[in-house]
Design an enzyme around this catalytic site. Structure first.
Site, PDB file in Angstrom:
ATOM      1  N   GLY A   1      -1.385 -17.264   1.423  1.00 33.35           N
ATOM      2  CA  GLY A   1      -1.618 -16.461   0.227  1.00 33.35           C
ATOM      3  C   GLY A   1      -0.337 -16.048  -0.463  1.00 33.35           C
ATOM      4  CG  ASP A   2       1.585 -15.254  -4.656  1.00 37.29           C
ATOM      5  OD1 ASP A   2       2.245 -14.246  -4.953  1.00 37.29           O
ATOM      6  OD2 ASP A   2       1.896 -16.401  -5.036  1.00 37.29           O
ATOM      7  CB  ILE A   3       2.589 -10.754  -3.926  1.00 36.50           C
ATOM      8  CG1 ILE A   3       3.338  -9.485  -3.490  1.00 36.50           C
ATOM      9  CG2 ILE A   3       1.935 -10.574  -5.291  1.00 36.50           C
ATOM     10  CD1 ILE A   3       4.585  -9.219  -4.287  1.00 36.50           C
TER      11      ILE A   3
ATOM     12  CB  ALA B   1      -6.425  -9.285  -0.438  1.00 36.81           C
ATOM     13  CG  LEU B   2      -9.919 -12.728   3.764  1.00 35.51           C
ATOM     14  CD1 LEU B   2     -10.646 -11.669   2.953  1.00 35.51           C
ATOM     15  CD2 LEU B   2     -10.855 -13.889   4.074  1.00 35.51           C
TER      16      LEU B   2
ATOM     17  N   GLY C   1      -5.094 -11.190   8.426  1.00 31.74           N
ATOM     18  CA  GLY C   1      -6.534 -11.028   8.235  1.00 31.74           C
ATOM     19  C   GLY C   1      -6.926 -10.559   6.845  1.00 31.74           C
TER      20      GLY C   1
ATOM     21  CB  ALA D   1      -6.024  -5.695   2.833  1.00 30.28           C
TER      22      ALA D   1
ATOM     23  CB  CYS E   1      -3.966 -12.831  -4.819  1.00 29.87           C
ATOM     24  SG  CYS E   1      -4.572 -11.575  -3.673  1.00 29.87           S
TER      25      CYS E   1
END
Length: 234
Positions: free
Chosen positions: A89-91, A159-160, A172, A174, A190
């Site tokens: 993933g990203d940020i 988010a994952l 994992g 959030a 993201c």
């Protein structure tokens, strides 16, 4: 039915929680590698951690640093930490009253399929927020749990981002429960432009006790993964 050892870490610095995950993660991998040479196999444990982090931005291994809109000095002024993580993933942002869940499990004991695993994590959250009347859905090509997908008002509530090695998982999800959404104004969440982030509080117009939500997540984790959570002092 697989047993999964469960522990709520409370509020913990992101790096400390990351180090702890790594310790458990590497322990499972070490046992798997050792078992290749043994006739009698040693059983490894599976884990599920809850935590909340002080304000922190984390960037996934394939993320773009330009999606962080603050410089080092601005981060310091606002009291926000920053880490480059080894998850996918990203940020994203982690902070108080956001439930962060870290399953550290051997998928070969469940189903060795990363897509299945990610969809199951999303399903746990979809069922959890449905308890409060929120209709969470998936968005094609975008991990996480969303509201109003396919409309101009699509927004992400969970988010994952995970890492796997030898079918063992870490990092994992959030879930924004009563999270201060102002922190998301300083990133492109993201790496997805033009889509908003939301929280249970923003959608319900009231705070929900995080402990209550954690109990529901545990319930649906057991259902979806066909597992038994066991509280443990590991």
């Amino acid at each position: 039915m697989n047993q999964v050892l469960f522990k709520d870490l409370g509020s913990m610095d992101y790096k400390d929680a990351w180090d702890y995950q790594n310790e458990l993660f590497q322990g499972i991998i070490d046992i798997k590698l050792s078992n290749r040479k043994k006739e009698i196999k040693e059983l490894s444990s599976n884990y599920f951690l809850f935590t909340e982090h002080p304000p922190v931005y984390t960037l996934g291994k394939s993320g773009d640093l330009s999606n962080l809109l603050l410089n080092e000095e601005q981060l310091k002024q606002k009291g926000i930490s920053f880490y480059k993580s080894n998850r996918g993933g990203d940020i994203t942002f982690h902070g108080p009253e956001q439930i962060v869940g870290y399953p550290i499990i051997d998928l070969e004991e469940f189903k060795p399929d990363i897509r299945w695993y990610m969809r199951n994590l999303e399903e746990v959250i979809i069922r959890t927020i449905a308890h409060y009347g929120l209709k969470g859905t998936r968005s094609d090509g975008e991990t996480g749990v969303w509201l109003d997908v396919g409309t101009p008002f699509a927004r992400k509530i969970c988010a994952l981002g995970v890492r796997t090695s030898r079918w063992v998982t870490m990092h994992g999800f959030a879930l924004n429960v009563n999270t201060n959404l102002g922190y998301f104004d300083h990133i492109i969440p993201c790496g997805i432009r033009g889509k908003a982030v939301t929280s249970m509080e923003a959608e319900l117009n009231k705070k929900t006790p995080t402990q209550e939500v954690k109990l529901l997540i545990n319930k649906y984790f057991e259902e979806v993964f066909e597992a038994q959570l066991v509280a443990d002092k590991f």
